[in-house]
Design a protein around this motif. Structure first.
Motif, PDB file in Angstrom:
ATOM      1  N   ASP A 172      32.406  27.562  33.575  1.00 16.84           N
ATOM      2  CA  ASP A 172      33.174  27.784  34.790  1.00 16.84           C
ATOM      3  C   ASP A 172      34.661  27.822  34.438  1.00 16.84           C
ATOM      4  O   ASP A 172      35.095  27.187  33.466  1.00 16.84           O
ATOM      5  CB  ASP A 172      32.909  26.639  35.772  1.00 16.84           C
ATOM      6  CG  ASP A 172      33.429  26.938  37.154  1.00 16.84           C
ATOM      7  OD1 ASP A 172      32.722  27.639  37.896  1.00 16.84           O
ATOM      8  OD2 ASP A 172      34.544  26.488  37.474  1.00 16.84           O
ATOM      9  N   THR A 174      37.001  26.242  35.608  1.00  9.75           N
ATOM     10  CA  THR A 174      37.590  24.906  35.597  1.00  9.75           C
ATOM     11  C   THR A 174      37.538  24.264  34.218  1.00  9.75           C
ATOM     12  O   THR A 174      38.267  23.311  33.950  1.00  9.75           O
ATOM     13  CB  THR A 174      36.871  23.990  36.604  1.00  9.75           C
ATOM     14  OG1 THR A 174      35.459  23.961  36.304  1.00  9.75           O
ATOM     15  CG2 THR A 174      37.067  24.499  38.019  1.00  9.75           C
ATOM     16  N   GLY A 203      27.965  35.861  39.937  1.00 14.95           N
ATOM     17  CA  GLY A 203      28.625  34.672  40.465  1.00 14.95           C
ATOM     18  C   GLY A 203      29.770  34.209  39.583  1.00 14.95           C
ATOM     19  O   GLY A 203      30.858  33.873  40.064  1.00 14.95           O
ATOM     20  N   TRP A 204      29.544  34.224  38.261  1.00 11.95           N
ATOM     21  CA  TRP A 204      30.592  33.846  37.325  1.00 11.95           C
ATOM     22  C   TRP A 204      31.738  34.850  37.387  1.00 11.95           C
ATOM     23  O   TRP A 204      32.907  34.474  37.338  1.00 11.95           O
ATOM     24  CB  TRP A 204      30.036  33.787  35.906  1.00 11.95           C
ATOM     25  CG  TRP A 204      28.980  32.760  35.706  1.00 11.95           C
ATOM     26  CD1 TRP A 204      27.635  32.952  35.671  1.00 11.95           C
ATOM     27  CD2 TRP A 204      29.160  31.351  35.532  1.00 11.95           C
ATOM     28  NE1 TRP A 204      26.973  31.767  35.487  1.00 11.95           N
ATOM     29  CE2 TRP A 204      27.885  30.762  35.381  1.00 11.95           C
ATOM     30  CE3 TRP A 204      30.285  30.529  35.468  1.00 11.95           C
ATOM     31  CZ2 TRP A 204      27.712  29.415  35.192  1.00 11.95           C
ATOM     32  CZ3 TRP A 204      30.105  29.177  35.272  1.00 11.95           C
ATOM     33  CH2 TRP A 204      28.830  28.634  35.139  1.00 11.95           C
ATOM     34  N   GLN A 206      32.722  36.577  39.874  1.00 14.63           N
ATOM     35  CA  GLN A 206      33.517  36.359  41.076  1.00 14.63           C
ATOM     36  C   GLN A 206      34.453  35.165  40.915  1.00 14.63           C
ATOM     37  O   GLN A 206      35.601  35.201  41.360  1.00 14.63           O
ATOM     38  CB  GLN A 206      32.600  36.150  42.279  1.00 14.63           C
ATOM     39  CG  GLN A 206      33.355  36.069  43.613  1.00 14.63           C
ATOM     40  CD  GLN A 206      34.164  37.314  43.882  1.00 14.63           C
ATOM     41  OE1 GLN A 206      33.640  38.429  43.817  1.00 14.63           O
ATOM     42  NE2 GLN A 206      35.450  37.156  44.161  1.00 14.63           N
ATOM     43  N   ARG A 207      33.973  34.097  40.266  1.00 12.75           N
ATOM     44  CA  ARG A 207      34.829  32.929  40.052  1.00 12.75           C
ATOM     45  C   ARG A 207      36.030  33.294  39.195  1.00 12.75           C
ATOM     46  O   ARG A 207      37.165  32.891  39.468  1.00 12.75           O
ATOM     47  CB  ARG A 207      34.030  31.802  39.395  1.00 12.75           C
ATOM     48  CG  ARG A 207      32.959  31.186  40.292  1.00 12.75           C
ATOM     49  CD  ARG A 207      32.339  29.971  39.624  1.00 12.75           C
ATOM     50  NE  ARG A 207      31.237  29.428  40.397  1.00 12.75           N
ATOM     51  CZ  ARG A 207      29.958  29.747  40.212  1.00 12.75           C
ATOM     52  NH1 ARG A 207      29.639  30.620  39.273  1.00 12.75           N
ATOM     53  NH2 ARG A 207      29.011  29.205  40.946  1.00 12.75           N
ATOM     54  N   TRP A 208      35.772  34.069  38.126  1.00 12.26           N
ATOM     55  CA  TRP A 208      36.877  34.478  37.260  1.00 12.26           C
ATOM     56  C   TRP A 208      37.782  35.485  37.962  1.00 12.26           C
ATOM     57  O   TRP A 208      38.998  35.492  37.765  1.00 12.26           O
ATOM     58  CB  TRP A 208      36.341  35.054  35.949  1.00 12.26           C
ATOM     59  CG  TRP A 208      35.986  33.996  34.950  1.00 12.26           C
ATOM     60  CD1 TRP A 208      34.752  33.552  34.612  1.00 12.26           C
ATOM     61  CD2 TRP A 208      36.910  33.227  34.174  1.00 12.26           C
ATOM     62  NE1 TRP A 208      34.831  32.547  33.669  1.00 12.26           N
ATOM     63  CE2 TRP A 208      36.146  32.331  33.386  1.00 12.26           C
ATOM     64  CE3 TRP A 208      38.291  33.202  34.068  1.00 12.26           C
ATOM     65  CZ2 TRP A 208      36.729  31.431  32.501  1.00 12.26           C
ATOM     66  CZ3 TRP A 208      38.877  32.294  33.173  1.00 12.26           C
ATOM     67  CH2 TRP A 208      38.100  31.426  32.407  1.00 12.26           C
ATOM     68  N   ASP A 210      38.429  35.493  41.108  1.00 15.99           N
ATOM     69  CA  ASP A 210      39.248  34.710  42.026  1.00 15.99           C
ATOM     70  C   ASP A 210      40.438  34.077  41.294  1.00 15.99           C
ATOM     71  O   ASP A 210      41.508  33.889  41.883  1.00 15.99           O
ATOM     72  CB  ASP A 210      38.408  33.611  42.688  1.00 15.99           C
ATOM     73  CG  ASP A 210      37.361  34.180  43.655  1.00 15.99           C
ATOM     74  OD1 ASP A 210      37.526  35.344  44.068  1.00 15.99           O
ATOM     75  OD2 ASP A 210      36.399  33.466  43.963  1.00 15.99           O
ATOM     76  N   VAL A 211      40.231  33.715  40.025  1.00 12.32           N
ATOM     77  CA  VAL A 211      41.323  33.149  39.229  1.00 12.32           C
ATOM     78  C   VAL A 211      42.392  34.199  38.951  1.00 12.32           C
ATOM     79  O   VAL A 211      43.585  33.906  38.898  1.00 12.32           O
ATOM     80  CB  VAL A 211      40.772  32.568  37.908  1.00 12.32           C
ATOM     81  CG1 VAL A 211      41.898  32.230  36.954  1.00 12.32           C
ATOM     82  CG2 VAL A 211      39.936  31.326  38.182  1.00 12.32           C
TER      83      VAL A 211
END
Length: 336
Positions: A172, A174, A203-204, A206-208, A210-211
């Motif tokens: 993640d 984080t 999903g991963w 999208q998280r990246w 968003d960063v």
């Protein structure tokens, strides 16, 4: 008796030890000291020895606790040896104000230290450049240390970070605080995902995204690697595989070759746009992604993807997706 308190009942204003909740522990006053303070508040004008007897503590413990209370000016000893205390509202407000002032000063000192991290990092970089012992041009890295090594290389390099992903990421954002902090500060991170892995990594992704990661999708990549500006490349020891060890490469020509390879792959890859209109959708279709995978990449519903594809077919006057692909290819050739 030493080192403890034997109070078992509440009599003549004596404070039961079980009723002490440790509020003064933040000042370094333990349960016996707090019980002594409460007794002095309840029964002022008595000698320490009387309080010690009530508490069932040793004289040594009593002396220790009363000195701790005196440090914070919570109790006083008069000339005749008796103990008394100011109103706790005034006394404790004074103590809290002093401690809060210390905390504010400490926060300012820590803030200054945080602001100086970049200066120390610059000093370190200068020292490394001046050092006679330069880092090795090739350094093997255990796969278990990959995340921490990625963070170290990000912290010690400048320029865009270029990454290829042949498999769904298993970390993640984080877990990459240094990299994320640099992206938020303006450093560019480009990641090229393989189309076949999109289903398992949406999903991963999208998280990246968003960063602030810039993303594209390619039919394939020859191997997984990361380029940290032009300073270093992190690649697998077995080309085309990512389940073994990794190696840090610092030779300028080797790093330049990796950067060139990435840029060529990047130029031919499909973007991952925020909507499903026009060329972005066609690019993903040309990569061979299924509708479900396209929906995950774009962050929209499957129904939206299929509606947009139908609209494109109507716009180009075709009835099948194969015909759509041919029509788009022919128009692209005519426009060249």
């Amino acid at each position: 008796m030493s080192g403890g308190c034997a109070i078992v009942q509440h009599r003549r204003g004596v404070v039961r030890l079980a009723s002490v909740d440790g509020r003064l522990a933040v000042l370094g006053v333990d349960a016996i000291g707090e019980a002594l303070y409460r007794q002095v508040l309840r029964t002022p004008g008595r000698a320490l020895s009387a309080h010690v007897r009530e508490l069932g503590c040793s004289d040594h413990d009593g002396e220790r606790e009363v000195q701790q209370l005196r440090v914070h000016r919570l109790v006083r000893i008069s000339q005749d040896g008796t103990l008394s205390a100011d109103h706790p509202r005034a006394a404790l407000e004074r103590v809290v104000s002093v401690e809060e002032a210390k905390l504010a000063t400490r926060r300012q000192q820590l803030a200054r230290l945080r602001d100086s991290i970049d200066q120390f990092a610059t000093d370190y970089r200068v020292g490394q450049e001046r050092s006679s012992s330069t880092p090795p041009t090739r350094e093997r890295v255990d796969g278990a240390l990959l995340t921490s090594m990625h963070e170290q290389l990000a912290a010690s390099s400048v320029g865009p970070i270029r990454r290829t992903r042949a498999h769904p990421p298993d970390r993640d954002p984080t877990e990459y605080p240094t990299t994320v902090g640099q992206v938020e500060a303006g450093r560019e991170v480009r990641t090229l995902y393989v189309a076949s892995a999109v289903d398992g990594s949406a999903g991963w992704m999208q998280r990246w995204a968003d960063v602030g990661e810039v993303q594209r999708v390619a039919p394939s990549v020859p191997s997984e690697f990361v380029c940290f500006g032009t300073d270093a490349a992190l690649a697998t020891t077995q080309w085309g595989r990512s389940d073994g060890d990794w190696v840090i490469l610092r030779d300028p020509m080797v790093v330049a070759a990796f950067v060139e390879l990435f840029d060529r792959l990047w130029a031919g890859a499909a973007t991952a746009p925020d909507d499903v209109d026009g060329d972005g959708l066609l690019d993903l279709m040309r990569q061979g992604l299924k509708d479900e995978a396209i929906a995950r990449v774009l962050g929209v519903s499957l129904r939206t993807v299929r509606r947009r594809i139908a609209a494109l077919m109507d716009a180009h006057g075709v009835e099948t997706r194969f015909q759509l692909a041919l029509e788009v290819a022919e128009r692209a050739d005519r426009n060249r």
